[in-house]
Scaffold this motif. Sequence first.
Motif, PDB file in Angstrom:
ATOM      1  N   LEU A 158      78.909  44.664  31.323  1.00 48.57           N
ATOM      2  CA  LEU A 158      79.018  44.978  29.891  1.00 48.57           C
ATOM      3  C   LEU A 158      78.466  43.843  29.028  1.00 48.57           C
ATOM      4  N   VAL A 159      78.855  42.596  29.315  1.00 50.40           N
ATOM      5  CA  VAL A 159      78.385  41.494  28.456  1.00 50.40           C
ATOM      6  C   VAL A 159      76.877  41.276  28.634  1.00 50.40           C
ATOM      7  N   ASP A 160      76.383  41.453  29.864  1.00 50.25           N
ATOM      8  CA  ASP A 160      74.935  41.318  30.079  1.00 50.25           C
ATOM      9  C   ASP A 160      74.182  42.374  29.256  1.00 50.25           C
ATOM     10  N   LEU A 161      74.746  43.590  29.231  1.00 49.12           N
ATOM     11  CA  LEU A 161      74.109  44.686  28.494  1.00 49.12           C
ATOM     12  C   LEU A 161      74.100  44.414  26.987  1.00 49.12           C
ATOM     13  N   VAL A 162      75.212  43.893  26.487  1.00 49.34           N
ATOM     14  CA  VAL A 162      75.298  43.605  25.049  1.00 49.34           C
ATOM     15  C   VAL A 162      74.322  42.488  24.689  1.00 49.34           C
ATOM     16  N   GLU A 163      74.238  41.464  25.534  1.00 48.98           N
ATOM     17  CA  GLU A 163      73.286  40.372  25.270  1.00 48.98           C
ATOM     18  C   GLU A 163      71.851  40.903  25.291  1.00 48.98           C
ATOM     19  N   ALA A 164      71.545  41.737  26.288  1.00 53.98           N
ATOM     20  CA  ALA A 164      70.184  42.301  26.378  1.00 53.98           C
ATOM     21  C   ALA A 164      69.882  43.162  25.152  1.00 53.98           C
ATOM     22  N   THR A 165      70.887  43.893  24.681  1.00 55.61           N
ATOM     23  CA  THR A 165      70.698  44.750  23.505  1.00 55.61           C
ATOM     24  C   THR A 165      70.395  43.898  22.272  1.00 55.61           C
ATOM     25  N   ALA A 166      71.204  42.853  22.074  1.00 53.68           N
ATOM     26  CA  ALA A 166      71.006  41.985  20.906  1.00 53.68           C
ATOM     27  C   ALA A 166      69.629  41.320  20.954  1.00 53.68           C
ATOM     28  N   GLU A 167      69.270  40.827  22.129  1.00 51.61           N
ATOM     29  CA  GLU A 167      67.991  40.135  22.269  1.00 51.61           C
ATOM     30  C   GLU A 167      66.825  41.099  22.076  1.00 51.61           C
ATOM     31  N   THR A 168      66.971  42.312  22.558  1.00 54.97           N
ATOM     32  CA  THR A 168      65.914  43.322  22.425  1.00 54.97           C
ATOM     33  C   THR A 168      65.654  43.656  20.957  1.00 54.97           C
ATOM     34  N   LEU A 169      66.744  43.849  20.193  1.00 57.92           N
ATOM     35  CA  LEU A 169      66.579  44.182  18.768  1.00 57.92           C
ATOM     36  C   LEU A 169      65.954  43.006  18.017  1.00 57.92           C
ATOM     37  N   SER A 170      66.389  41.802  18.381  1.00 61.28           N
ATOM     38  CA  SER A 170      65.855  40.609  17.733  1.00 61.28           C
ATOM     39  C   SER A 170      64.360  40.439  18.065  1.00 61.28           C
ATOM     40  N   PHE A 171      64.015  40.690  19.318  1.00 61.00           N
ATOM     41  CA  PHE A 171      62.620  40.603  19.778  1.00 61.00           C
ATOM     42  C   PHE A 171      61.749  41.609  19.009  1.00 61.00           C
ATOM     43  N   ALA A 172      62.259  42.834  18.851  1.00 64.47           N
ATOM     44  CA  ALA A 172      61.511  43.865  18.117  1.00 64.47           C
ATOM     45  C   ALA A 172      61.243  43.408  16.683  1.00 64.47           C
ATOM     46  N   ARG A 173      62.287  42.832  16.061  1.00 60.32           N
ATOM     47  CA  ARG A 173      62.152  42.360  14.681  1.00 60.32           C
ATOM     48  C   ARG A 173      61.069  41.276  14.612  1.00 60.32           C
ATOM     49  N   GLN A 174      61.093  40.358  15.569  1.00 61.30           N
ATOM     50  CA  GLN A 174      60.131  39.248  15.548  1.00 61.30           C
ATOM     51  C   GLN A 174      58.698  39.736  15.767  1.00 61.30           C
ATOM     52  N   LEU A 175      58.548  40.876  16.443  1.00 62.15           N
ATOM     53  CA  LEU A 175      57.205  41.440  16.645  1.00 62.15           C
ATOM     54  C   LEU A 175      56.792  42.347  15.490  1.00 62.15           C
ATOM     55  N   GLY A 176      57.578  42.357  14.425  1.00 64.31           N
ATOM     56  CA  GLY A 176      57.217  43.145  13.247  1.00 64.31           C
ATOM     57  C   GLY A 176      57.554  44.616  13.374  1.00 64.31           C
ATOM     58  N   LEU A 177      58.397  44.975  14.334  1.00 65.21           N
ATOM     59  CA  LEU A 177      58.792  46.375  14.502  1.00 65.21           C
ATOM     60  C   LEU A 177      60.116  46.622  13.788  1.00 65.21           C
ATOM     61  N   ASP A 178      60.362  47.889  13.442  1.00 67.89           N
ATOM     62  CA  ASP A 178      61.660  48.255  12.897  1.00 67.89           C
ATOM     63  C   ASP A 178      62.608  48.415  14.088  1.00 67.89           C
ATOM     64  N   PRO A 179      63.653  47.577  14.199  1.00 68.66           N
ATOM     65  CA  PRO A 179      64.545  47.682  15.359  1.00 68.66           C
ATOM     66  C   PRO A 179      65.175  49.067  15.497  1.00 68.66           C
ATOM     67  N   ALA A 180      65.347  49.766  14.360  1.00 65.44           N
ATOM     68  CA  ALA A 180      65.946  51.113  14.428  1.00 65.44           C
ATOM     69  C   ALA A 180      65.075  52.053  15.253  1.00 65.44           C
ATOM     70  N   SER A 181      63.752  51.836  15.200  1.00 63.51           N
ATOM     71  CA  SER A 181      62.870  52.702  15.988  1.00 63.51           C
ATOM     72  C   SER A 181      63.042  52.427  17.481  1.00 63.51           C
ATOM     73  N   ILE A 182      63.379  51.201  17.813  1.00 67.02           N
ATOM     74  CA  ILE A 182      63.633  50.866  19.229  1.00 67.02           C
ATOM     75  C   ILE A 182      64.937  51.529  19.687  1.00 67.02           C
ATOM     76  N   VAL A 183      65.937  51.530  18.789  1.00 66.46           N
ATOM     77  CA  VAL A 183      67.205  52.201  19.149  1.00 66.46           C
ATOM     78  C   VAL A 183      66.938  53.675  19.422  1.00 66.46           C
ATOM     79  N   GLU A 184      66.084  54.291  18.588  1.00 68.07           N
ATOM     80  CA  GLU A 184      65.769  55.714  18.803  1.00 68.07           C
ATOM     81  C   GLU A 184      65.047  55.917  20.128  1.00 68.07           C
ATOM     82  N   LEU A 185      64.158  54.988  20.470  1.00 67.36           N
ATOM     83  CA  LEU A 185      63.472  55.084  21.771  1.00 67.36           C
ATOM     84  C   LEU A 185      64.458  54.936  22.930  1.00 67.36           C
TER      85      LEU A 185
END
Length: 306
Positions: free
Chosen positions: A200-227
């Motif tokens: 569970l904690v690994d998944l939450v960390e991966a989720t947070a990092e993924t959204l942050s990574f998307a933001r840094q690449l200029g993507l809307d993190p919400a679109s990643i959640v939808e994917l």
Amino acid sequence: MTTNQPLPQHSTLVRPGDGHHTKTPVIAFLGTGRMGSPMAANLASAGFELRVWNRTTSRTATLAQHGAYVARTPAEAAQGAGILITMLADGPATEAAANGPDGFLGRFPGLVWVQMATIGARWSARLAVLAARRGVTFVDAPVSGSQAPAEAGQLTILASGPDRVRDLLAPVFGALGRATVWLGPAGAGTRAKLVLNSWLVDLVEATAETLSFARQLGLDPASIVELLRSTPLGSPYAVQKATTMLGGDFTPAFALKHAIKDAELAVQAAQANGTHLTLTEALLPGWRHTAMVHGDDDLSAVYITA
Ligand SMILES: NC(=O)c1ccc[n+]([C@@H]2O[C@H](COP(=O)([O-])OP(=O)(O)OC[C@H]3O[C@@H](n4cnc5c(N)ncnc54)[C@H](OP(=O)(O)O)[C@@H]3O)[C@@H](O)[C@H]2O)c1
């Protein structure tokens, strides 16, 4: 609301509508926090006679309205109970309630003690020994599922302990959860819980990092959640936590401080068995830093610093 009268270890339950009288054990419930409160309420709704104790008495008010007897000490809660459930924060709090000056151990041989908090392998083994010395049956039964499943009586119970108490506990676990998995002798439930919460904690960390990574690449993190939601990549839990992260409402369902405790307990259990949890160990320094401000918030608050 107190009494010193000896109490029966069973009460007679009349199930609504069926007119049948059934002997059910009186239940002492220690720890009416975020999880314990709804769990105890579900037991009261299922018709069990309840005796509750919490360090902060005001957190028992709703249960008193459900008809629960509010005790001043753990020992007083255990008086007359056949089953005692602990849902306290951690091992030290649980041992104090069991074996401290006002503890229940040593006073009620024959009691069945069901330990449902996440306290880790070493604490579970230690409490099992203390219970055995005092003639108390110890059942190690932590739960999977957070506040909403606790409220809905939809927890998964990771039960371990002697076979002879399974029938006694079936209606109790039935009121608390949607499934009970018996895993073996006491201790197996806690080990399974540590494995699940490491995931569970690994998944939450991966989720947070993924959204942050998307933001840094200029993507809307919400679109990643939808994917994630629309492909096999996103587990329902990760999608739910990702939504919470983007919404910014960190009202706790599972407090970050407790998630850190569980990650530390998992790391310790791995090390005690000669192995390492590389991912879980790596996330801990950052999580501890975030917890200096957000320890009482939901663990999804780790997104703030991801
Ligand atoms: N929340 C979840 O999603 C979840 C899911 C599965 C398992 N768990 C586990 O379930 C347990 C309870 O979690 P929770 O979310 O209900 O936590 P919580 O809301 O923080 O409640 C903690 C409980 O422990 C009591 N407590 C804490 N320190 C104590 C002490 N030193 N002495 C006596 N009592 C003490 C608190 O009493 P006060 O009211 O006086 O503070 C409260 O009753 C934890 O082991 C947690 O890891 C939580």
